[in-house]
Design a protein around this motif. Sequence first.
Motif, short mmCIF file in Angstrom:
data_model
loop_
_atom_site.label_atom_id
_atom_site.label_comp_id
_atom_site.label_asym_id
_atom_site.label_seq_id
_atom_site.Cartn_x
_atom_site.Cartn_y
_atom_site.Cartn_z
N MET A 136 -18.27 -67.06 44.19
CA MET A 136 -18.20 -68.28 44.99
C MET A 136 -18.35 -67.92 46.47
O MET A 136 -17.75 -66.96 46.93
CB MET A 136 -16.85 -68.95 44.75
CG MET A 136 -16.87 -70.45 44.95
SD MET A 136 -15.24 -71.18 44.68
CE MET A 136 -14.36 -70.69 46.16
N PRO A 137 -19.16 -68.70 47.21
CA PRO A 137 -19.36 -68.37 48.64
C PRO A 137 -18.05 -68.44 49.43
O PRO A 137 -17.14 -69.18 49.05
CB PRO A 137 -20.33 -69.46 49.11
CG PRO A 137 -21.00 -69.98 47.89
CD PRO A 137 -20.00 -69.83 46.78
N HIS A 138 -17.97 -67.69 50.51
CA HIS A 138 -16.78 -67.66 51.36
C HIS A 138 -16.61 -68.94 52.18
O HIS A 138 -15.54 -69.20 52.70
CB HIS A 138 -16.84 -66.47 52.31
CG HIS A 138 -16.64 -65.14 51.64
ND1 HIS A 138 -15.67 -64.91 50.68
CD2 HIS A 138 -17.27 -63.95 51.79
CE1 HIS A 138 -15.71 -63.66 50.28
NE2 HIS A 138 -16.69 -63.05 50.93
N ILE A 139 -17.69 -69.70 52.36
CA ILE A 139 -17.60 -70.99 53.07
C ILE A 139 -18.25 -72.05 52.18
O ILE A 139 -18.94 -71.72 51.22
CB ILE A 139 -18.29 -70.95 54.46
CG1 ILE A 139 -19.78 -70.64 54.34
CG2 ILE A 139 -17.59 -69.94 55.37
CD1 ILE A 139 -20.55 -70.76 55.65
N SER A 140 -18.03 -73.31 52.52
CA SER A 140 -18.53 -74.41 51.70
C SER A 140 -20.04 -74.59 51.92
O SER A 140 -20.48 -74.89 53.02
CB SER A 140 -17.77 -75.68 52.09
OG SER A 140 -18.20 -76.74 51.30
N LEU A 141 -20.81 -74.39 50.84
CA LEU A 141 -22.27 -74.49 50.91
C LEU A 141 -22.75 -75.38 49.76
O LEU A 141 -22.08 -75.46 48.73
CB LEU A 141 -22.91 -73.10 50.79
CG LEU A 141 -22.60 -72.10 51.91
CD1 LEU A 141 -23.08 -70.70 51.53
CD2 LEU A 141 -23.23 -72.55 53.22
N PRO A 142 -23.93 -76.02 49.91
CA PRO A 142 -24.41 -76.90 48.84
C PRO A 142 -24.71 -76.12 47.55
O PRO A 142 -25.37 -75.08 47.58
CB PRO A 142 -25.70 -77.51 49.43
CG PRO A 142 -26.04 -76.68 50.62
CD PRO A 142 -24.80 -76.01 51.08
N ASP A 143 -24.22 -76.66 46.42
CA ASP A 143 -24.37 -76.00 45.12
C ASP A 143 -25.83 -75.79 44.71
O ASP A 143 -26.15 -74.82 44.02
CB ASP A 143 -23.71 -76.85 44.02
CG ASP A 143 -22.19 -76.74 44.08
OD1 ASP A 143 -21.70 -75.76 44.67
OD2 ASP A 143 -21.51 -77.66 43.56
N HIS A 144 -26.70 -76.71 45.12
CA HIS A 144 -28.08 -76.64 44.63
C HIS A 144 -28.94 -75.67 45.45
O HIS A 144 -30.11 -75.50 45.15
CB HIS A 144 -28.73 -78.03 44.61
CG HIS A 144 -28.96 -78.62 45.97
ND1 HIS A 144 -27.93 -79.02 46.79
CD2 HIS A 144 -30.10 -78.87 46.65
CE1 HIS A 144 -28.44 -79.50 47.92
NE2 HIS A 144 -29.75 -79.41 47.85
N LEU A 145 -28.34 -75.01 46.47
CA LEU A 145 -29.11 -74.10 47.31
C LEU A 145 -28.45 -72.71 47.37
O LEU A 145 -27.77 -72.38 48.34
CB LEU A 145 -29.27 -74.67 48.73
CG LEU A 145 -30.01 -76.01 48.84
CD1 LEU A 145 -29.99 -76.51 50.27
CD2 LEU A 145 -31.44 -75.90 48.32
N PRO A 146 -28.64 -71.89 46.32
CA PRO A 146 -28.04 -70.55 46.33
C PRO A 146 -28.72 -69.63 47.36
O PRO A 146 -29.78 -69.97 47.90
CB PRO A 146 -28.27 -70.05 44.90
CG PRO A 146 -29.43 -70.82 44.38
CD PRO A 146 -29.42 -72.15 45.09
#
Lengths: 182, 186
Positions: free
Chosen positions: B1-11
């Motif tokens: 899981m990313p360390h900050i909040s990022l959009p799920d559809h853009l890995p």
Amino acid sequence: MPHIDLANDVPGIRSLALFRPDTGKELYRLAQVLLRDDSPLSQADRELIATFVSSKNECAFCTQSHAAAAKYLYHNDASLVDLVLADYQNAPISDKLKSLLTIAEKVQKDARLVSNEDIANARSHGANDRDIHDTVLISATFCMFNRYVDGLATLTPTDAQTYKDMGVRMGELGYNPPSNNG
Amino acid sequence: MPHISLPDHLPGITGLLEYRKDSAAPIRTLTQILLRGENSLSTGERELIATIVSHGNGCKFCTAAHTSAADILLGDNTVCDLIKLDILTSPVSQKMKGLLKIAAAVQKSGKHVTTDMVNFAKETGATDMEIHDTVLIASLFCLYNKYVDGLATVAPTDPEFYKNLGDRITSFGYERLPQGYDDLKK
């Protein structure tokens, strides 16, 4: 002596931006956005992160120039820059900034080392997503600049006054690409 | 899981470049100039430099993405695997061996580039601009690799993802798509 003929005798990153102005323009724009434009971190703190990472990469040009810019921006607290470079954990800076420097240091060494604990520690001292994001990107960006400057063996001045003058210019004017007109 | 909040559809990098667009713009343009602009190195050769550096940094997302792009541009899906094993015995020109060696040194530290490495590249036909661009591409991918892994972005495990990504960056390049990325939402 630089590894390639840069056709100018200016030092460091400026010699490279003169050699290839189209990429130089974007590199200076990136530095301006990251170190001068909007961020929850102060300009001085961002210059400190840049200095710290450059020091870990042993890039003498970037370390000395950004240390001078950080000192200019910290005004009366200029001495803390040298204290951070010597031992940031015991330097007179906030716990939040210490926790961000820990993240910056891991990014410099091997970015996969940044742990959930490092992030939780930064958050416990008040860091938000943008603080963490900007710290990681500034560290990653200076890993680029340091490699570019040293990988081509650009000229590195040795006298302190040259860097002091650079620091004033960077502090007052920010990051503008050099032009052949001077 | 990313360390900050990022959009799920853009890995990977895409979510980061959408997270902060003002810093993304010069990074994207720099990449477009270096990897797709006019150059005496082919686009495939420049993707090999991106690949060897990403591999050296152990960045799974960037390695898979640029391997895919290089495979498409070179029309050969063995070269990337072979340079990762051993640059000197891989099926690339002597000049490219010299430049890939320089790139691999830059990945470790700018100070690892030696006069001998540079002389070898020059003797095998590399120009000053090609050496410059190799060092800058290698440095830029250290930025990308550290950005992507320092924030623990998601690296998909499905090979099909990277095939599609390779198609996208070889067809459209590195500037932000004018229509954005909403069409990637499932």
